[in-house]
Structures are given as structure tokens and as C-alpha cells.
Design a protein around this motif. Structure first.
Motif, PDB file in Angstrom:
ATOM      1  N   UNK A  19      62.029  28.230  73.957  1.00  0.00           N
ATOM      2  CA  UNK A  19      63.280  29.187  74.322  1.00  0.00           C
ATOM      3  C   UNK A  19      63.224  29.391  75.699  1.00  0.00           C
ATOM      4  N   UNK A  20      64.502  29.523  76.082  1.00  0.00           N
ATOM      5  CA  UNK A  20      65.048  29.944  77.102  1.00  0.00           C
ATOM      6  C   UNK A  20      64.845  30.990  77.858  1.00  0.00           C
ATOM      7  N   UNK A  21      64.370  30.818  79.140  1.00  0.00           N
ATOM      8  CA  UNK A  21      63.855  32.047  79.647  1.00  0.00           C
ATOM      9  C   UNK A  21      65.276  33.391  79.545  1.00  0.00           C
ATOM     10  N   UNK A  22      65.717  34.543  79.307  1.00  0.00           N
ATOM     11  CA  UNK A  22      66.523  35.177  79.149  1.00  0.00           C
ATOM     12  C   UNK A  22      67.254  35.227  80.740  1.00  0.00           C
ATOM     13  N   UNK A  23      66.637  35.758  81.405  1.00  0.00           N
ATOM     14  CA  UNK A  23      66.685  36.078  82.649  1.00  0.00           C
ATOM     15  C   UNK A  23      68.117  36.663  83.275  1.00  0.00           C
ATOM     16  N   UNK A  24      68.673  37.135  83.609  1.00  0.00           N
ATOM     17  CA  UNK A  24      69.976  37.018  83.783  1.00  0.00           C
ATOM     18  C   UNK A  24      71.253  37.312  82.225  1.00  0.00           C
ATOM     19  N   UNK A  25      70.795  36.192  81.523  1.00  0.00           N
ATOM     20  CA  UNK A  25      71.109  35.831  80.586  1.00  0.00           C
ATOM     21  C   UNK A  25      71.623  36.843  79.384  1.00  0.00           C
ATOM     22  N   UNK A  27      73.342  37.486  76.659  1.00  0.00           N
ATOM     23  CA  UNK A  27      72.833  36.844  75.141  1.00  0.00           C
ATOM     24  C   UNK A  27      71.859  36.891  75.116  1.00  0.00           C
ATOM     25  N   UNK A  28      71.243  36.395  75.298  1.00  0.00           N
ATOM     26  CA  UNK A  28      69.132  35.123  75.380  1.00  0.00           C
ATOM     27  C   UNK A  28      68.506  36.970  75.476  1.00  0.00           C
ATOM     28  N   UNK A  29      68.736  38.257  76.066  1.00  0.00           N
ATOM     29  CA  UNK A  29      68.392  39.130  76.560  1.00  0.00           C
ATOM     30  C   UNK A  29      68.202  39.360  74.840  1.00  0.00           C
ATOM     31  N   UNK A  30      70.185  40.032  74.094  1.00  0.00           N
ATOM     32  CA  UNK A  30      69.500  40.500  73.217  1.00  0.00           C
ATOM     33  C   UNK A  30      69.166  39.383  72.347  1.00  0.00           C
ATOM     34  N   UNK A  31      70.005  38.282  72.176  1.00  0.00           N
ATOM     35  CA  UNK A  31      69.122  37.769  70.616  1.00  0.00           C
ATOM     36  C   UNK A  31      67.092  38.349  70.781  1.00  0.00           C
ATOM     37  N   UNK A  32      66.960  37.690  72.350  1.00  0.00           N
ATOM     38  CA  UNK A  32      65.052  38.491  72.290  1.00  0.00           C
ATOM     39  C   UNK A  32      65.023  39.745  71.838  1.00  0.00           C
ATOM     40  N   UNK A  33      65.740  40.350  71.385  1.00  0.00           N
ATOM     41  CA  UNK A  33      65.704  41.717  71.463  1.00  0.00           C
ATOM     42  C   UNK A  33      65.561  42.394  69.563  1.00  0.00           C
ATOM     43  N   UNK A  34      66.685  41.581  69.510  1.00  0.00           N
ATOM     44  CA  UNK A  34      66.923  41.289  67.624  1.00  0.00           C
ATOM     45  C   UNK A  34      65.704  40.821  66.707  1.00  0.00           C
ATOM     46  N   UNK A  35      65.311  39.462  67.650  1.00  0.00           N
ATOM     47  CA  UNK A  35      63.652  38.877  66.976  1.00  0.00           C
ATOM     48  C   UNK A  35      62.182  39.784  66.920  1.00  0.00           C
ATOM     49  N   UNK A  36      62.347  40.239  68.212  1.00  0.00           N
ATOM     50  CA  UNK A  36      61.500  41.666  68.409  1.00  0.00           C
ATOM     51  C   UNK A  36      61.517  42.452  67.265  1.00  0.00           C
ATOM     52  N   UNK A  37      63.017  42.671  67.276  1.00  0.00           N
ATOM     53  CA  UNK A  37      63.278  44.751  66.272  1.00  0.00           C
ATOM     54  C   UNK A  37      62.918  44.191  64.570  1.00  0.00           C
ATOM     55  N   UNK A  38      63.047  42.598  64.748  1.00  0.00           N
ATOM     56  CA  UNK A  38      62.883  42.494  63.288  1.00  0.00           C
ATOM     57  C   UNK A  38      61.370  41.758  62.975  1.00  0.00           C
ATOM     58  N   UNK A  39      60.745  42.089  64.017  1.00  0.00           N
ATOM     59  CA  UNK A  39      59.189  41.612  63.528  1.00  0.00           C
ATOM     60  C   UNK A  39      58.414  42.750  63.873  1.00  0.00           C
ATOM     61  N   UNK A  40      58.701  44.076  64.888  1.00  0.00           N
ATOM     62  CA  UNK A  40      57.953  45.281  65.275  1.00  0.00           C
ATOM     63  C   UNK A  40      58.918  46.175  64.913  1.00  0.00           C
ATOM     64  N   UNK A  41      58.292  46.688  65.022  1.00  0.00           N
ATOM     65  CA  UNK A  41      58.718  49.015  64.617  1.00  0.00           C
ATOM     66  C   UNK A  41      58.618  48.887  66.967  1.00  0.00           C
TER      67      UNK A  41
END
Length: 332
Positions: A19-25, A27-41
Motif C-alpha cells: 500500500x502507498x504510505x498515507x502521509x498527507x494523502x 484519501x489514503x488515510x480515509x481508506x485505511x480507516x475504513x479497512x481497520x474499522x471493518x476488521x477491528x472495533x
């Protein structure tokens, strides 16, 4: 296999790394949060402001961290909110030892207080040497040890909101400073290792520690400090590589001892330094691999001295400024 399934099945190393590092992106930060929220509480609490006693403030200049509330709580708990402030943490002539004084009736108070001060070294690097010294007397503290702790609290009273600034701009180059105070400990005559590492203008690592064995010379003590700083710089280079931050140039390591620099640069010296052969090979190997590059810095400009011994007020304040320590709660 997508990233979500990789999380669920535990096979995530290769997938996440791609995955590209989120950094200041955003969109990438939002996508990563969605992935984590789907896998963990988890719950998104927004930008970090306060966590485990550490206060975080942001501005265009960068990110500042401090522990103002935590510091004030310590002062209030010990009845020292009205104490006279001090300009530096420890007296220059103070020599602490385990015997010259009366034992404390309640050593638990001393141990609890020093434990809290250890946690303060997260954001107050200039007290690291003082706390390291005081923590060596936890088993049988005496009255002079408690007085030294109170003196340190007087320094904290002067600027409870003092903390580190991580600038938002600057080059990501590793620069280290290492120093040693030869035979500093009056009881064991072991030397004190001190070093600090900057990533650009941001202080990211620092340490003050008594060396494991007695050094026969100041050059030996300085070289052991150089070896410790070299290991830290090497680890940080590996960490930057894992974070996909390019660092092609050797990390610079500044030392104020010419003899130690000669030992690092000249393999002939190894024949006369067999008692520190392991440290010699550690530093020498990193230099040959172009992972670090040593350089001389004058003693008066050696920032790492603040981690090896008490310094005079003018020198202390100068080094404090170079470390990037600021107090956002005090007007400039």
C-alpha cells in the motif's frame, strides 16, 4: 487477496507493505480507516490532542508535545506549586552517593516520584541525565537524594509546559551527537554515555546511561559512547527504510574527542585498543559501509554534554535551544 482479507487471515505482511504510505494523502488515510474499522472495533476520535498525559498541539510551524498537566499534578501532589523556580535541573557541584546522609523513613515516596519523573523524560530531554542519576538510588534513598529530586521539581516549576517541537519543514537527514563524562560516578568510577539524534531539525532520540564497565581513559569512554550512538543511528536508518523514507547519505555523527575520532578512522589504532575491540569494529564497519560519517565538534558546541553532566546556566540554555525545546504556554 485484498487487504481486508489479509487482515482477517493474518497474511498481511506483503499486502500492507504494497500500500502507498498515507502521509498527507487524505484519501489514503480515509481508506485505511475504513479497512481497520471493518476488521477491528475502533472509533475515530479525530486529531490527537491528549493521550496518556501527553498534550499535542499543531500549527503551521509543526507539532509540539508537552506534559503540562502531568507536571502540575506532580507539583501539586508534593505541595510544591508555590516553590521558587530554578533555572537548571541539578547543581554543578552536586555529587550524590549512597552513604552520605540519613535514610528516608518512607522510601516509597521517593521511588514513586522518580518513577513519575522517568515518564516526563518522554518530552523533556534535558532532565534525562538528572533522572538517570536519581534512579540509581531507588533501593536505599537518603535525604540528599530527595533534596535533589525537589531541586529538579523546582526546574519543572519554571516551565511546566516546556516540550519538544517537531518542525513541519526541513530535510530528513539523520545527525547524531555523542559525548561521555569520564569516570563521572564517584562510587563506581564508571563513565556516563550521552547521545542525541536529530531527523532534520527534530530531536527524535536521546539517551543518558552509565557505562557497563570502567574505562581506562577518556578516549575509551568517548569511543564507547560513539559505539552506542552508532547503533542507534543504524537502527534509525533501518526504520526509515521500512517507512520507505529515502536516506542515501551517511548519517553524520559528531564527537568532541579527537582521539576517539582517530580510532574510528585509522585501523592501525585497533592494535592498541583490543580492550574495546568490539566497539571499534562496530563503528569502523558502519563507516566503511557509508552508513555513518564521523566529524569533530568543539566541546562548547557539543549538545550531547547535557546528557552526561550538569552544565552552567548559559551553556544549558544554549543546548536547550538547539534541542528544539520550547514552551508554547509562555510568550516569547
Amino acid at each position: 487477496m485484498d487487504v481486508q482479507n489479509a487482515f482477517l487471515h493474518g497474511d498481511l505482511h506483503e499486502e500492507v507493505y504494497m500500500l502507498p504510505p498515507p502521509g498527507n494523502n487524505e484519501v489514503a488515510i480515509s481508506d485505511l480507516k475504513k479497512i481497520l474499522s471493518n476488521c477491528f472495533r475502533i472509533k475515530d476520535l479525530g486529531p490527537l490532542k491528549y493521550f496518556l498525559g501527553v498534550e499535542v498541539a499543531r500549527s503551521k510551524a509543526g507539532i509540539s508535545i508537552c506534559q503540562r498537566k502531568y507536571t502540575l499534578d506532580i507539583l501539586e501532589e508534593n505541595g510544591l506549586l508555590g516553590v521558587k523556580p530554578a533555572k537548571f535541573p541539578m547543581d554543578l557541584e552536586l555529587k550524590l552517593n549512597p552513604n552520605d546522609g540519613d535514610l528516608l523513613k518512607d522510601p516509597t515516596r521517593y521511588r514513586r516520584l522518580v518513577g513519575k519523573l522517568i515518564y516526563l523524560t518522554i518530552r523533556i530531554p534535558e532532565i534525562t541525565y538528572s533522572v538517570n542519576t536519581l534512579s540509581q538510588f531507588m533501593q536505599q534513598p537518603i535525604k540528599p537524594h530527595l533534596n535533589a529530586v525537589h531541586r529538579l521539581l523546582q526546574y519543572l516549576k519554571a516551565a511546566p509546559g516546556q516540550g519538544l517541537l517537531f518542525p513541519s519543514h526541513g530535510q530528513l537527514n539523520l545527525v547524531g551527537y555523542c559525548a561521555a563524562d569520564w569516570a563521572r560516578c564517584p562510587t563506581t568510577r564508571r563513565s556516563i554515555t550521552g547521545y542525541c539524534v536529530f531527523l532534520g531539525q527534530a530531536l527524535v532520540s536521546w539517551k543518558s546511561k552509565k557505562q557497563a564497565i570502567v574505562s581506562k581513559s577518556s578516549a575509551e569512554a568517548e569511543y564507547r559512547s560513539m559505539a552506542a550512538a552508532t547503533c542507534e543511528l543504524t537502527w534509525l536508518r533501518y526504520l526509515l527504510h521500512d517507512l520507505r523514507v529515502n536516506h542515501p547519505e551517511p548519517a553524520k555523527l559528531f564527537c568532541d574527542n579527537q582521539a576517539a575520532l582517530y580510532i574510528a578512522a585509522n585501523p592501525v589504532y585497533h592494535e592498541r585498543t583490543k580492550h574495546i575491540e568490539l566497539d571499534c569494529h562496530i563503528v569502523r564497519e558502519r563507516i566503511q559501509n557509508r552508513e555513518i560519517k564521523t566529524a569533530y565538534v568543539q566541546t562548547g558546541e557539543q549538545i550531547a554534554d547535557i546528557f552526561t553532566k550538569p552544565t552552567r546556566e548559559a551553556v544549558f540554555q544554549t543546548h536547550l535551544h538547539k534541542l528544539g525545546v520550547i514552551d508554547i504556554h509562555t510568550p516569547t
